[in-house]
Design an enzyme around this catalytic site. Structure first.
Site, PDB file in Angstrom:
ATOM      1  N   ARG A  77     -65.227  42.989 -21.638  1.00 56.62           N
ATOM      2  CA  ARG A  77     -64.672  43.022 -20.292  1.00 56.62           C
ATOM      3  C   ARG A  77     -65.826  43.111 -19.302  1.00 56.62           C
ATOM      4  O   ARG A  77     -66.627  44.038 -19.365  1.00 56.62           O
ATOM      5  CB  ARG A  77     -63.768  44.260 -20.172  1.00 56.62           C
ATOM      6  CG  ARG A  77     -62.656  44.059 -19.216  1.00 56.62           C
ATOM      7  CD  ARG A  77     -61.521  45.022 -19.415  1.00 56.62           C
ATOM      8  NE  ARG A  77     -61.893  46.389 -19.750  1.00 56.62           N
ATOM      9  CZ  ARG A  77     -61.157  47.435 -19.436  1.00 56.62           C
ATOM     10  NH1 ARG A  77     -60.033  47.267 -18.794  1.00 56.62           N
ATOM     11  NH2 ARG A  77     -61.518  48.644 -19.783  1.00 56.62           N
TER      12      ARG A  77
ATOM     13  N   THR B 178     -65.756  42.389 -12.691  1.00 56.36           N
ATOM     14  CA  THR B 178     -64.479  41.699 -12.422  1.00 56.36           C
ATOM     15  C   THR B 178     -63.355  42.249 -13.298  1.00 56.36           C
ATOM     16  O   THR B 178     -62.182  42.007 -13.023  1.00 56.36           O
ATOM     17  CB  THR B 178     -64.605  40.199 -12.750  1.00 56.36           C
ATOM     18  OG1 THR B 178     -64.866  40.062 -14.152  1.00 56.36           O
ATOM     19  CG2 THR B 178     -65.743  39.550 -11.970  1.00 56.36           C
TER      20      THR B 178
ATOM     21  N   ASP C 279     -62.632  55.547 -24.473  1.00 58.03           N
ATOM     22  CA  ASP C 279     -63.090  54.229 -24.909  1.00 58.03           C
ATOM     23  C   ASP C 279     -63.029  54.165 -26.444  1.00 58.03           C
ATOM     24  O   ASP C 279     -63.767  54.878 -27.137  1.00 58.03           O
ATOM     25  CB  ASP C 279     -64.532  53.991 -24.429  1.00 58.03           C
ATOM     26  CG  ASP C 279     -64.976  52.563 -24.730  1.00 58.03           C
ATOM     27  OD1 ASP C 279     -65.208  51.807 -23.768  1.00 58.03           O
ATOM     28  OD2 ASP C 279     -65.076  52.210 -25.925  1.00 58.03           O
TER      29      ASP C 279
ATOM     30  N   ASP D 153     -66.367  53.285 -28.296  1.00 58.03           N
ATOM     31  CA  ASP D 153     -67.332  54.395 -28.262  1.00 58.03           C
ATOM     32  C   ASP D 153     -66.894  55.524 -29.188  1.00 58.03           C
ATOM     33  O   ASP D 153     -67.730  56.128 -29.882  1.00 58.03           O
ATOM     34  CB  ASP D 153     -67.479  54.932 -26.836  1.00 58.03           C
ATOM     35  CG  ASP D 153     -68.320  54.002 -25.964  1.00 58.03           C
ATOM     36  OD1 ASP D 153     -69.025  53.144 -26.533  1.00 58.03           O
ATOM     37  OD2 ASP D 153     -68.259  54.144 -24.731  1.00 58.03           O
TER      38      ASP D 153
HETATM   39  N1  URA Z   1     -60.303  50.104 -23.668  1.00 54.41           N
HETATM   40  C1  URA Z   1     -60.458  51.327 -24.208  1.00 54.41           C
HETATM   41  O1  URA Z   1     -61.179  51.501 -25.190  1.00 54.41           O
HETATM   42  N2  URA Z   1     -59.806  52.358 -23.645  1.00 54.41           N
HETATM   43  C2  URA Z   1     -58.999  52.219 -22.575  1.00 54.41           C
HETATM   44  O2  URA Z   1     -58.421  53.209 -22.109  1.00 54.41           O
HETATM   45  C3  URA Z   1     -58.852  50.931 -22.024  1.00 54.41           C
HETATM   46  C4  URA Z   1     -59.512  49.882 -22.595  1.00 54.41           C
END
Ligand code: URA
Length: 209
Positions: free
Chosen positions: A104, A108, A200, A203
């Site tokens: 991502r 943007t 995330d 992560d």
């Molecule tokens: N990607 C993620 O890893 N966590 C989110 O909350 C949104 C997108």
């Protein structure tokens, strides 16, 4: 219109709570994502076609059911989707595996594609696309767009936690793709993270930041 199937089995909900907890470290997080993915496969494969085969038990000959064909493909969306792969393969070990890589753009928030490799016989396969989080739906929509260019028979999207915005976007773009999710959360925050979510996923799986 596609269906969104919420899988609310108590074992899945219990493990999902542990996954969400910020004190759960990468090792346990990975194990739990693996287990939940395996449990979700039961529901995702509920409509697999069966056929009668003739076998011989120690007692007599009989006809019994087996899954018809071996035509599934699993496609993790890199990188967090990899965290679900082994759990899915535990129950469907003969499935072929493709990979789609999108990230991502932090400015943007739109998906940018950088890798796609699918089984060569993808036109004869039903694909299960896996990604733990469905946030804006931008990545999943773009991944499905890309995969559809190779004409698979069917696509199902399997998610751990979805935001309503993501579900709406995928349904609008791909009304033929059913979404299986273990939770539909409240909303997205200003950084497009799911609230309450789990942070995330990539992560937390790999201990990066
Ligand atoms: N990607 C993620 O890893 N966590 C989110 O909350 C949104 C997108």
């Amino acid at each position: 219109m596609s269906e969104t199937i919420l899988i609310e089995h108590p074992l899945i909900q219990h493990k999902l709570t542990m996954i969400r907890n910020k004190d759960t470290g990468p090792k346990e997080f990975r194990e739990l994502v693996d287990e939940v993915s395996t449990l979700m496969v039961y529901e995702v494969t509920r409509d697999l076609p069966l056929e009668d085969v003739e076998i011989e038990t120690p007692i007599c000959k009989t006809k019994s059911k087996m899954i018809r064909g071996k035509n599934l493909g699993i496609v993790p969306i890199l990188r967090a989707g990899l965290g679900m792969l082994d759990g899915v393969l535990d129950l469907i070990p003969t499935a072929k595996v493709g990979h789609v890589g999108l990230y991502r753009d932090p400015e943007t928030l739109e998906p940018v594609e950088y890798y796609c490799k699918l089984p060569t016989d993808v036109t004869e396969r039903d694909l299960i696309v896996i990604d733990p989080m469905l946030a804006t739906g931008g990545t999943a929509t773009a991944a499905v767009d890309y995969i559809k260019k190779r004409n698979p028979r069917n696509i199902k999207l399997v998610i751990l936690i979805a935001a309503p915005e993501g579900i709406e976007r995928v349904q609008k773009a791909h009304p033929d793709v059913d979404i299986y999710t273990a939770a539909i959360d409240e909303k997205l925050n200003d950084h497009a993270y799911i609230v309450p979510g789990l942070g995330d996923a990539g992560d937390r799986l790999y201990g990066t930041k």
